[in-house]
Design a protein around this motif. Structure first.
Motif, PDB file in Angstrom:
ATOM      1  N   LYS A 225       0.831  -1.211   0.000  1.00 27.03           N
ATOM      2  CA  LYS A 225       0.000   0.000   0.000  1.00 27.03           C
ATOM      3  C   LYS A 225       0.869   1.266   0.000  1.00 27.03           C
ATOM      4  O   LYS A 225       0.531   2.253  -0.644  1.00 27.03           O
TER       5      LYS A 225
ATOM      6  N   ILE B 281       0.769   4.289  -2.707  1.00 27.59           N
ATOM      7  CA  ILE B 281       0.734   5.718  -2.382  1.00 27.59           C
ATOM      8  C   ILE B 281       1.831   6.444  -3.145  1.00 27.59           C
ATOM      9  O   ILE B 281       1.614   7.498  -3.750  1.00 27.59           O
TER      10      ILE B 281
ATOM     11  N   MET C 124       1.070   9.297  -5.850  1.00 26.72           N
ATOM     12  CA  MET C 124       1.589  10.636  -5.546  1.00 26.72           C
ATOM     13  C   MET C 124       2.384  11.182  -6.721  1.00 26.72           C
ATOM     14  O   MET C 124       2.272  12.361  -7.056  1.00 26.72           O
TER      15      MET C 124
ATOM     16  N   TYR D  96       8.053   7.525   0.473  1.00 29.54           N
ATOM     17  CA  TYR D  96       7.140   6.400   0.663  1.00 29.54           C
ATOM     18  C   TYR D  96       7.732   5.102   0.110  1.00 29.54           C
ATOM     19  O   TYR D  96       7.535   4.031   0.670  1.00 29.54           O
TER      20      TYR D  96
ATOM     21  N   THR E 224       0.594   6.965   9.088  1.00 27.34           N
ATOM     22  CA  THR E 224      -0.061   6.289   7.966  1.00 27.34           C
ATOM     23  C   THR E 224      -0.003   4.770   8.140  1.00 27.34           C
ATOM     24  O   THR E 224      -0.983   4.062   7.916  1.00 27.34           O
TER      25      THR E 224
ATOM     26  N   LEU F 197      -4.999   8.909   3.230  1.00 20.15           N
ATOM     27  CA  LEU F 197      -4.143   9.364   2.143  1.00 20.15           C
ATOM     28  C   LEU F 197      -4.370   8.548   0.871  1.00 20.15           C
ATOM     29  O   LEU F 197      -4.553   9.104  -0.217  1.00 20.15           O
ATOM     30  N   LEU F 198      -4.392   7.236   1.035  1.00 18.27           N
ATOM     31  CA  LEU F 198      -4.574   6.367  -0.128  1.00 18.27           C
ATOM     32  C   LEU F 198      -6.000   6.478  -0.666  1.00 18.27           C
ATOM     33  O   LEU F 198      -6.221   6.460  -1.882  1.00 18.27           O
TER      34      LEU F 198
ATOM     35  N   LEU G 279      -6.153   9.629  -2.755  1.00 19.38           N
ATOM     36  CA  LEU G 279      -5.485   9.458  -4.042  1.00 19.38           C
ATOM     37  C   LEU G 279      -6.298   8.551  -4.958  1.00 19.38           C
ATOM     38  O   LEU G 279      -6.332   8.746  -6.178  1.00 19.38           O
TER      39      LEU G 279
END
Length: 579
Positions: free
Chosen positions: A14, A18, A22, A35, A70, A82-83, A86
């Motif tokens: 994951k 991300i 990103m 990341y 996260t 966050l994911l 996105l």
DNA sequence: GCCGTTTTCGGCCCGACTGTTTTCAGTCG
């Protein structure tokens, strides 16, 4: 705490998603790269649940407060804001497009924005309709490249298991040895680091006839496609999509070349960052002293590490999780070597589910030069086809001693006894007491809760006759293994004098290295075993040793490097202490 | 976003090959 929703590998996956999204979203380079680095750290770290409980997440290199939060969210919810955010902007099928070789972030971004291409199916349509031709830098060859990439994506298998990849590497090395003259020739990359699975095979070679070697390489009959072919480098695809990269340089830089292509990516980045601070630019072509312009070439890897003023780091430790700092302090452990091994505790014959006879297995162990080994058939809970009842065990014992004496090897009578769902053993204590050494393994009721499995394994450790826990996590190929409280079981193993096995059977490699590294901190003793079900599989002990090295184990921590008498003492001590 | 023997800001590894170009962007490892 209850079950964790995601394990290390899933969290790492994951984090990588991300990272990619990103980049697609136009975030700054070093932001999304953070990341990627964090994902690599998580893949190689100890169990996440235990790290979070001990508040040790931010101790991992490349993981600060933000990414730690996260990760914790991912572990608790199985998802993170966050994911999710996105994923609103890019559909999950965009990863299919990015999985096509030759299509990178830029192309995928353009295709998505201009044509709404968001999946493999969309991409195929676009290629067939010819709509790609109008794009800048998209000529005939580029379209052909994408077509080939789509075919490869469809036919591609997953990452290749270590054992299978080693066989392929040996095949290509044998082929190259028959070609134009080479100086040194070996495999590098994740294969040399002995990762459980590898994504591709890297071959490095030194020769003063690079062009001829490259030309010979791409004509290998098992090459289905040639992906790239330059003066020093070429890449081919085999059937199934496994990629082999070859790099050929002069022999004077063999050390630089091998170091560069052994990686890992993260290890090399950290090594080079450190070198830059010392005024050195490190690459496969040598080490450049920025001040003087002088280039240092290294014939061996040892020279490379010495030139950067650090201890030599064995390939199995190059995962970028802090080994650079330890090497700078010259505090790396002396890793166990294959030559330290005196015996193998885990093998089966036709008496249970092995393919070779008892005599063949004993003769083969003797031929490997072992001082001792043990025959460890399955207990009767495996059923009449694969398991042995106590009468059969006694009948086999006479044969074991007879063949052992005849073949001049100390053959121990052992058994791989099922640990039953309640943690009791599949033979009574009186039967267990007749064995020289006992392996306890879980083969059933794998769907128990974390709590039940933890208690089950601890109870097995507490049995005075159980000396080794076989393949402790149950992992096999893509099955990640059953979940238990690793720290609690490791502590119990250390406290009771029970060894934990590093099982070298292809597909198992269990304990995995990150967990073995964790167990080491509790003072656990290990074994490295083949779990051979045929004579040829006795060589799987090599794989077990490679995993022990990845865990940073020394020979003192591994039972089967000890003498026969020391092994007997290890067994006796537990029986006296806990009986 | 992370990090520190230039420690709370200003850096952050390095190079080969391809295709479409007349100097380089994109991809890959």
């Amino acid at each position: 705490m209850g079950q964790t929703l995601l394990g290390n590998d899933q969290v790492a996956k994951k984090l990588n998603q991300i990272r990619t999204l990103m980049e697609l979203a136009g975030e700054p380079f070093y932001k999304f790269m953070a990341y990627e680095r964090a994902a690599s750290a998580i893949e190689n770290a100890g169990p996440l649940k235990e790290l979070i409980a001990a508040d040790e997440l931010v101790k991992l290199p490349g993981i600060g407060k933000s990414i730690a939060a996260t990760i914790m969210e991912l572990c608790e919810r199985g998802q993170c804001g966050l994911l999710e955010e996105l994923s609103q902007r890019f559909p999950p099928t965009i990863f299919e497009v990015l999985g096509v070789s030759g299509i990178g972030i830029k192309t995928a971004g353009t295709l998505f924005e201009q044509f709404g291409i968001a999946s493999l199916a969309d991409l195929e349509h676009a290629v067939e309709s010819g709509m790609l031709a109008g794009l800048p830098r998209m000529g005939k060859k580029s379209v052909e490249n994408i077509k080939r990439g789509i075919l490869a994506y469809k036919g591609r298998q997953n990452r290749t298991p270590l054992g299978a990849a080693l066989r392929i590497a040996r095949d290509v090395l044998a082929y190259l040895k028959d070609g134009p003259p080479t100086d040194r020739l070996t495999y590098a990359g994740s294969l040399r680091r002995a990762e459980v699975t590898v994504g591709d095979i890297d071959i490095v070679c030194t020769s003063d006839q690079a062009a001829a070697v490259i030309d010979y390489f791409v004509r290998w009959k098992r090459a289905q496609a040639v992906l790239a072919e330059g003066p020093t480098k070429a890449s081919i695809w085999l059937e199934g999509g496994l990629q082999i990269d070859l790099r050929v340089l002069p022999d004077a830089v063999y050390g630089n070349l091998l170091q560069h292509f052994t990686g890992s990516r993260e290890h090399n980045i950290q090594l080079r960052e450190y070198a830059v601070r010392k005024g050195l630019r490190v690459s496969e072509n040598g080490i450049l002293e920025l001040e003087t312009g002088r280039s240092i070439t290294c014939r061996t890897e040892e020279e490379v590490y010495a030139a950067i003023d650090m201890q030599y780091i064995p390939p199995e430790l190059r995962s970028g999780i802090g080994e650079i700092d330890v090497a700078r302090a010259r505090s790396l452990p002396a890793l166990i070597e294959r030559d330290d091994i005196r015996g193998d505790f885990h093998m089966h014959s036709t008496w249970s589910d092995g393919r070779d006879t008892l005599e063949t297995m004993i003769a083969s162990a003797a031929a490997l030069g072992y001082e001792y080994h043990s025959i460890s058939e399955h207990s009767w809970g495996r059923g009449p086809k694969y398991g042995m009842n106590p009468e059969q065990v006694r009948a086999q014992r006479a044969k074991v001693h007879e063949y052992g004496e005849k073949l001049s090897i100390r053959t121990l009578c052992s058994s791989e006894v099922d640990i039953l769902p309640d943690g009791s053993m599949d033979y009574s204590d009186s039967v267990l007491a007749e064995f020289d050494i006992v392996i306890g393994s879980i083969h059933s009721a794998l769907n128990q809760t974390r709590d039940e499995l933890t208690k089950r394994l601890i109870r097995a450790c507490e049995n005075p006759y159980v000396n080794i826990i076989g393949h402790p996590t149950g992992r096999y190929d893509t099955f990640n293994g059953y979940e238990f409280d690793y720290d609690a079981v490791f502590a119990a193993a250390a406290r009771t004098g029970t060894a934990l096995e590093i099982d070298g059977q292809e597909g198992r490699l269990d304990l995995p290295a990150p967990l073995a590294r964790r167990a080491k901190e509790f003072g656990v003793t290990f074994t490295t075993d083949s779990d051979a079900h045929a004579a040829a599989q006795l060589a799987n002990l090599d794989l077990a040793v490679s995993q022990a090295r990845r865990a940073g184990l020394t020979k003192e921590q591994v039972l089967n490097t000890r003498t026969f008498d020391e092994v007997k003492m290890f067994v006796e001590r537990k029986r006296r202490r806990t009986a």
